[in-house]
Design a protein around this motif. Structure first.
Motif, PDB file in Angstrom:
ATOM      1  N   ASN A 199       0.839  -1.203   0.000  1.00 29.02           N
ATOM      2  CA  ASN A 199       0.000   0.000   0.000  1.00 29.02           C
ATOM      3  C   ASN A 199       0.870   1.247   0.000  1.00 29.02           C
ATOM      4  O   ASN A 199       0.674   2.171  -0.797  1.00 29.02           O
ATOM      5  N   LYS A 200       1.851   1.265   0.879  1.00 29.72           N
ATOM      6  CA  LYS A 200       2.740   2.415   0.979  1.00 29.72           C
ATOM      7  C   LYS A 200       3.658   2.531  -0.238  1.00 29.72           C
ATOM      8  O   LYS A 200       3.854   3.625  -0.788  1.00 29.72           O
ATOM      9  N   LYS A 204       0.758   4.854  -2.581  1.00 30.53           N
ATOM     10  CA  LYS A 204       1.091   6.198  -2.097  1.00 30.53           C
ATOM     11  C   LYS A 204       2.350   6.767  -2.762  1.00 30.53           C
ATOM     12  O   LYS A 204       2.887   7.772  -2.310  1.00 30.53           O
TER      13      LYS A 204
END
Length: 267
Positions: A199-200, A204
Motif C-alpha cells: 500500500n505504501k 502512495k
C-alpha cells in the motif's frame, strides 16, 4: 450484403489466394518483384529457373492483373502489391507462431484480442525462456533482471504476486524505476490495499499509476523502452510462471504496446 453473399465472396477470394500459394513459381515471382521491378534476366538469376518457366509464370500473373510489364521490366500492379504484402504478412505470422510453437500451444490465448493475434508477425524475433527441474526460477529471474534495467514499465498484472510487486517497490525506492503503470482487477487492487508494505510502496507513490479494470485478462504483459515480456496461463486456468516470451526489437514492442493499450482503454 448478406452473410450468404459474404461467404460466397470469401470463397471466391480463397480460390484466388490458393491459385497463388499452390504455385511455387507464381509465389516466388511476386516476392521477387515485391521490393523492386526486375527484367527477365534479373528474374532468371534470382530464381535460378529457365526463361521459359519464368515467362509462363509471368503470363499467368499478368492475366490475373497482378503484374505488368513496363518496357523490359516487370512490376506489381496495385492489386499485386496488396496481395503480396498480405502474403508476406501471412508467411511471417506463420514463422513467428511456428518458431515458438511450444509456448503458444501450451497456453490459453483467448484473452488476446483477434486484431492483435493477426499481427503475430511482429513477434518473429521473440524468444522464450523456460524453467527446468534444475532451475525452477529461471523464467522469473530473467524477468527480474530485465525490469531491473528499465526506468519505465507498463504492466498488465493478472495475478497477486507479492514477490513481483516487492521487486518493483525496491526498484522504485532505489530510483532506478521512474515510472510504473499497473493494470489490475479489483481483486488484486484490494489485496494490495490490505498489505501495508505494498500500500505504501505502490498506492502512495507518485511514480506509480494503478488502473483497475473490470476484467481479469489471463495475460501477464510487461512493456518497457528496451523490451517486452509475456507470460500466460495454462488452458486449465492456472498461471504458468515457468515460461516467458521475451523480445527487444521495435516490432515486438509495437505489438506489446498495442495489447497494453487495448486493456488500458477498459473502464
Amino acid at each position: 450484403m448478406t452473410n450468404l453473399q459474404t461467404k460466397k465472396d470469401l470463397n471466391d477470394e480463397y480460390k484466388n489466394v490458393k491459385y497463388i500459394l499452390t504455385s511455387g513459381m507464381r509465389t516466388r515471382l511476386l516476392l521477387s518483384i515485391y521490393d523492386s521491378s526486375k527484367n527477365l534476366e534479373e528474374l532468371r538469376i534470382s530464381l535460378e529457373k529457365p526463361s521459359a518457366t519464368i515467362l509462363h509464370g509471368l503470363k499467368e500473373l499478368e492475366n490475373q492483373n497482378l503484374i505488368r510489364k513496363v518496357q523490359k521490366y516487370y512490376e506489381l500492379t496495385s492489386n499485386g502489391y496488396l496481395l503480396t504484402t498480405n502474403m508476406v504478412k501471412l508467411i511471417e505470422n506463420w514463422y513467428a507462431i511456428n518458431k515458438n510453437k511450444k509456448f503458444w500451444n501450451n497456453h490459453d490465448i483467448s484473452d488476446i484480442p483477434e486484431d492483435i493475434l493477426k499481427n503475430m508477425y511482429l513477434l518473429k524475433d521473440a524468444e522464450y525462456e523456460t524453467s527446468t527441474t534444475s532451475n525452477l526460477s529461471n523464467a522469473f529471474n530473467k524477468y527480474i533482471k530485465l525490469i531491473s534495467k528499465s526506468s519505465t514499465l507498463k504492466i498488465i498484472m493478472p495475478i497477486y504476486s507479492e514477490n513481483h510487486l516487492k521487486h518493483m517497490i525496491r526498484l522504485l525506492e532505489e530510483d532506478k524505476l521512474k515510472n510504473l503503470q499497473l493494470i489490475v482487477d479489483n481483486r488484486i487492487l484490494k489485496s494490495i490495499q490490505k498489505n501495508p508494505q505494498l500500500n505504501k510502496g505502490l498506492l502512495k507513490n507518485k511514480k506509480v499509476k494503478i488502473k483497475c479494470i473490470s476484467t481479469n485478462p489471463k495475460i501477464f504483459l510487461t512493456c518497457a523502452d528496451e523490451f517486452m515480456s509475456l507470460t500466460l496461463f495454462f488452458k486449465d486456468g492456472h498461471y504458468d510462471d515457468s515460461q516467458i516470451l521475451i523480445a527487444k526489437d521495435k516490432n515486438a514492442l509495437k505489438w506489446a504496446l498495442g495489447l497494453h493499450q487495448h486493456f488500458d482503454n477498459y473502464n
